[in-house]
Scaffold this motif. Sequence first.
Motif, PDB file in Angstrom:
ATOM      1  N   ALA A 110      86.259  -9.785 128.156  1.00  0.00           N
ATOM      2  CA  ALA A 110      86.921 -10.941 127.529  1.00  0.00           C
ATOM      3  C   ALA A 110      87.284 -11.993 128.581  1.00  0.00           C
ATOM      4  N   LYS A 111      87.582 -11.557 129.792  1.00  0.00           N
ATOM      5  CA  LYS A 111      88.067 -12.492 130.822  1.00  0.00           C
ATOM      6  C   LYS A 111      86.958 -13.366 131.418  1.00  0.00           C
ATOM      7  N   TRP A 112      85.736 -13.226 130.940  1.00  0.00           N
ATOM      8  CA  TRP A 112      84.659 -14.120 131.396  1.00  0.00           C
ATOM      9  C   TRP A 112      84.441 -15.292 130.426  1.00  0.00           C
ATOM     10  N   ILE A 113      85.162 -15.289 129.290  1.00  0.00           N
ATOM     11  CA  ILE A 113      84.785 -16.187 128.183  1.00  0.00           C
ATOM     12  C   ILE A 113      85.653 -17.441 128.131  1.00  0.00           C
ATOM     13  N   VAL A 114      84.989 -18.578 127.857  1.00  0.00           N
ATOM     14  CA  VAL A 114      85.683 -19.855 127.644  1.00  0.00           C
ATOM     15  C   VAL A 114      85.389 -20.294 126.205  1.00  0.00           C
ATOM     16  N   ARG A 115      86.421 -20.814 125.516  1.00  0.00           N
ATOM     17  CA  ARG A 115      86.197 -21.317 124.156  1.00  0.00           C
ATOM     18  C   ARG A 115      85.407 -22.628 124.229  1.00  0.00           C
ATOM     19  N   LEU A 116      84.442 -22.795 123.333  1.00  0.00           N
ATOM     20  CA  LEU A 116      83.694 -24.060 123.289  1.00  0.00           C
ATOM     21  C   LEU A 116      84.678 -25.201 123.007  1.00  0.00           C
ATOM     22  N   PRO A 117      84.759 -26.195 123.906  1.00  0.00           N
ATOM     23  CA  PRO A 117      85.748 -27.255 123.653  1.00  0.00           C
ATOM     24  C   PRO A 117      85.302 -28.191 122.535  1.00  0.00           C
ATOM     25  N   GLN A 118      86.281 -28.854 121.912  1.00  0.00           N
ATOM     26  CA  GLN A 118      85.994 -29.918 120.934  1.00  0.00           C
ATOM     27  C   GLN A 118      85.147 -30.971 121.630  1.00  0.00           C
ATOM     28  N   GLY A 119      84.160 -31.511 120.927  1.00  0.00           N
ATOM     29  CA  GLY A 119      83.373 -32.588 121.528  1.00  0.00           C
ATOM     30  C   GLY A 119      82.091 -32.101 122.176  1.00  0.00           C
ATOM     31  N   LEU A 120      81.874 -30.791 122.161  1.00  0.00           N
ATOM     32  CA  LEU A 120      80.646 -30.236 122.751  1.00  0.00           C
ATOM     33  C   LEU A 120      80.024 -29.263 121.752  1.00  0.00           C
ATOM     34  N   SER A 121      78.710 -29.375 121.542  1.00  0.00           N
ATOM     35  CA  SER A 121      78.033 -28.382 120.707  1.00  0.00           C
ATOM     36  C   SER A 121      77.587 -27.225 121.600  1.00  0.00           C
ATOM     37  N   LEU A 122      77.188 -26.115 120.966  1.00  0.00           N
ATOM     38  CA  LEU A 122      76.684 -24.986 121.758  1.00  0.00           C
ATOM     39  C   LEU A 122      75.475 -25.420 122.574  1.00  0.00           C
ATOM     40  N   LEU A 123      74.596 -26.226 121.953  1.00  0.00           N
ATOM     41  CA  LEU A 123      73.417 -26.716 122.684  1.00  0.00           C
ATOM     42  C   LEU A 123      73.842 -27.539 123.897  1.00  0.00           C
ATOM     43  N   GLU A 124      74.765 -28.469 123.690  1.00  0.00           N
ATOM     44  CA  GLU A 124      75.202 -29.316 124.819  1.00  0.00           C
ATOM     45  C   GLU A 124      75.845 -28.486 125.933  1.00  0.00           C
ATOM     46  N   SER A 125      76.562 -27.427 125.538  1.00  0.00           N
ATOM     47  CA  SER A 125      77.213 -26.613 126.573  1.00  0.00           C
ATOM     48  C   SER A 125      76.178 -25.944 127.459  1.00  0.00           C
TER      49      SER A 125
END
Length: 328
Positions: A110-125
């Motif tokens: 779990a400690k490797w994970i970042v929540r996808l921020p608002q304003g970014l799609s999964l593709l853009e990330s």
Amino acid sequence: MTEPFKALQVIEADGKFVISVVDKLIDNLPPGDVTIKVHYSSLNYKDALSATGNKGVTRQYPHTPGIDAAGEVISSTDENWKPGDQVIVTGFDLGMNTSGGFQEYIRVPAKWIVRLPQGLSLLESMIYGTAGFTAALSVQALLKTGVQPADGKIVVTGASGGVGSIAVAILSKLGYKVTAVSNKQAEFLQSLGAVEVLPRAQMDDASGKVLLKPEFAGGIDTVGGNVLATVVKSLQYGAAVTACGMVNGGPLPLTVFPFILKGVQLLGIDSVAYPISKRKAVWEAMATTWKPAQLTQLANEIPLEKLEESIHQILAGKVQGRTVVRLA
Ligand code: NDP
């Protein structure tokens, strides 16, 4: 989930490393807190090293490389993550000695994970991926020195590559005048905002001088070696350059004189073990004020089956921009 899923796998046979797309089962994944359905991964230089048997990156094979993944949580034993959460995983041990993002599912701490921020799609990330995150860390380090657009040009080396191209685009968006150093076509870098494009030979000084004309107010170096040494020698008084890569070489042919006569700074950048507590803020900037308008233009999207070809291209220095791997 009992159905098989697709994964890129590298096996070692008679000292050779063979890449293929295979079927795997969820039970083949390593233990971990969170299982993620991967929608996109991306290709970084380090993945190509892992996929071709570089034991400094990956010790044991069979192995699935992929230091980046973005997707949706399927199950979690950690209370911070719930099924349906959209998440990004980059760095730490993913794709190195932990089964990586070049497959339809991963399981990670779990400690490797970042929540996808608002304003970014999964593709853009994943257009960003580790390369973009490293570019952002480099920009962040440079901004912390206080350099302003009016101070002069910022040089970016390896500019057509993943880290370099995103650094050019972010700096240009922030109003800096960027000199891109690249052996590829200038048009691509100009479209990202570079005001000047220099061939690599021009930043590969062979004069033996310990200091060169002070041209740059700052730098983001992605290649190391003599190119980085040339940048250090070409900085203005008090300026800084970041270092993250070594495609031009590990050794740094420098003297102490740029540091003790011109007060220049060399700032190391590491994206792999960068603390999770600080990652959110960097991704937020990448999703908002730093997000280049040209982000989607940087991506070449491929399926898993085309990845082997791109792995050889990145090793040959032929990839321009970012290669995104589509998995869902
Ligand atoms: P890419 O392969 O996408 O880009 C590297 C670029 O460097 C190439 O496109 C090319 O650009 C230039 N280049 C290629 N060969 C040479 C050479 N022999 N001498 C000088 N320049 C060369 O890689 P990435 O952008 O993904 O990564 C760049 C470097 O940063 C790698 O060494 C990688 O391992 C490192 N890295 C480090 C991270 C960290 O956390 N410290 C994280 C991510 C990457 P052009 O033709 O435009 O000159």
